[in-house]
Write an enzyme that holds these catalytic residues in place. Structure first.
Site, PDB file in Angstrom:
ATOM      1  CG  ASP A  71      -9.685  -0.562   5.508  1.00  0.00           C
ATOM      2  OD1 ASP A  71      -9.474  -0.946   4.347  1.00  0.00           O
ATOM      3  OD2 ASP A  71      -8.933  -0.806   6.470  1.00  0.00           O
ATOM      4  CE  LYS A 109      -3.693  -2.280   2.496  1.00  0.00           C
ATOM      5  NZ  LYS A 109      -4.023  -2.802   3.803  1.00  0.00           N
ATOM      6  CD  GLN A 154      -3.450  -4.905   6.763  1.00  0.00           C
ATOM      7  OE1 GLN A 154      -3.608  -3.836   6.164  1.00  0.00           O
ATOM      8  NE2 GLN A 154      -3.778  -6.058   6.218  1.00  0.00           N
TER       9      GLN A 154
HETATM   10  N1  GUN Z   1      -6.774  -7.288   6.138  1.00  0.00           N
HETATM   11  C1  GUN Z   1      -7.101  -7.948   4.992  1.00  0.00           C
HETATM   12  N2  GUN Z   1      -7.706  -7.116   4.127  1.00  0.00           N
HETATM   13  C2  GUN Z   1      -7.760  -5.911   4.731  1.00  0.00           C
HETATM   14  C3  GUN Z   1      -8.270  -4.639   4.319  1.00  0.00           C
HETATM   15  O1  GUN Z   1      -8.814  -4.445   3.235  1.00  0.00           O
HETATM   16  N3  GUN Z   1      -8.131  -3.635   5.231  1.00  0.00           N
HETATM   17  C4  GUN Z   1      -7.559  -3.822   6.466  1.00  0.00           C
HETATM   18  N4  GUN Z   1      -7.493  -2.783   7.286  1.00  0.00           N
HETATM   19  N5  GUN Z   1      -7.087  -4.987   6.860  1.00  0.00           N
HETATM   20  C5  GUN Z   1      -7.180  -6.022   5.996  1.00  0.00           C
END
Ligand code: GUN
Length: 294
Positions: free
Chosen positions: A119, A52, A96
């Site tokens: 998110d 990211k 995350q």
């Molecule tokens: N863990 C797996 N996919 C995601 C996501 O899209 N966002 C976050 N914050 N954690 C994740």
């Protein structure tokens, strides 16, 4: 069988994003800023967050990462969230997932200011999504909607079967596909661990979304001839053939399923690249205050 090339579609969307960010910077305005909080040392989570960060920076975004040790208290994490909620320089941020066992994920996602919740996990954004109101849409389901749009895959009146009811993918995916919109207007069946006839359900799908978290779970006999198959799974397995020492597999057994499907997403290079782009699209929206004006 045709491959749904998420890498290629994500590159097209990234180019658009990069141009939009350049316009902001050229006007002497602040670049959009995405922050990420990561707790503990789960290698897959660190890989996602690094990816990211790399993508955000390559497109001109500002990116920052808050790395907290695995034994941090819930209160310390809440303090970081409070700090980010108040930081005017941060447009959007993510925490995350998964979090360590001793933490309450619902409490954490609900503490993020909805205006910064890129998110789309906060109850306000999930509720708005359900009602068809402006909202940050969860990145993976929205990335899949973008793929369906790009390939002009008609969902109207189709039977879409979603395998897996996670808050991050399966449940929001089922909502987006059934909404009165395009893509959307589908008849959706959401299957999960308690579904009795899951194999027959999967085999009746015009569009099958596999987000069940089990490596190569979907086999050829579970797929209708000519179906569209979207594979959300990411599983590492050791490999002597790659430099990294591992290779990625999905929730779908590509070999047998690709013989039945009309279209299918590969792993890697299918849904994965789209997820990151969706998150950056949400961050640009946050910078422009498009979802929550004023
Ligand atoms: N863990 C797996 N996919 C995601 C996501 O899209 N966002 C976050 N914050 N954690 C994740």
């Amino acid at each position: 069988m045709k491959l749904i090339d998420g890498k290629e579609v994500s590159e097209v969307l990234k180019k658009k994003l990069k141009d939009e960010v350049a316009i902001i910077i050229d006007a002497d305005q602040r670049a959009p800023h995405l922050a990420a909080v990561i707790v503990g040392d789960d290698p897959a989570s660190h890989t996602y967050v690094s990816s990211k960060e790399k993508n955000a920076k390559a497109l001109g975004f500002t990116s920052s990462v808050y790395r907290l040790p695995g034994d941090v208290t819930q209160q310390e994490l809440m303090n970081t969230i409070e700090f980010l909620n108040k930081d005017d320089q941060v447009d959007g941020y993510i925490v995350q997932l998964p979090l360590p066992e001793h933490m309450d994920e619902q409490l954490v996602t609900s503490a993020i200011r909805p205006e910064k919740d890129v998110d789309g996990f906060h109850p306000v954004n999930l509720g708005r999504m359900m009602l068809g109101q402006p909202a940050y849409l969860p990145a993976t389901p929205n990335g899949i909607m973008e793929l369906l749009k790009h390939y002009q895959i008609d969902t109207e009146g189709k039977h879409c079967v979603v395998l897996g009811r996670s808050n991050i993918v399966g449940t929001p995916m089922s909502v987006l596909l059934s909404r009165k919109a395009r893509p959307g207007n589908a008849t959706v069946t959401l299957c999960h661990s308690r579904t009795k006839n899951l194999e027959q359900m999967a085999a009746s799908a015009d569009i099958l979304i596999a987000a069940i978290g089990k490596k190569e779970f979907v086999k050829g006999h579970m797929v209708k001839e000519g179906a569209v198959v979207i594979d959300v799974g990411i599983h590492r397995e050791p490999s002597e053939k790659t430099k990294s020492g591992f290779r990625l597999k999905g929730d779908v057994d590509f070999q047998s399923v690709s013989k039945k499907a009309a279209m299918i997403t590969p792993v890697p290079g299918g849904v994965g690249p789209m997820t990151i782009v969706s998150l950056l699209i949400n961050t640009l929206k946050a910078r422009k205050k498009e979802v929550f004006p004023g």
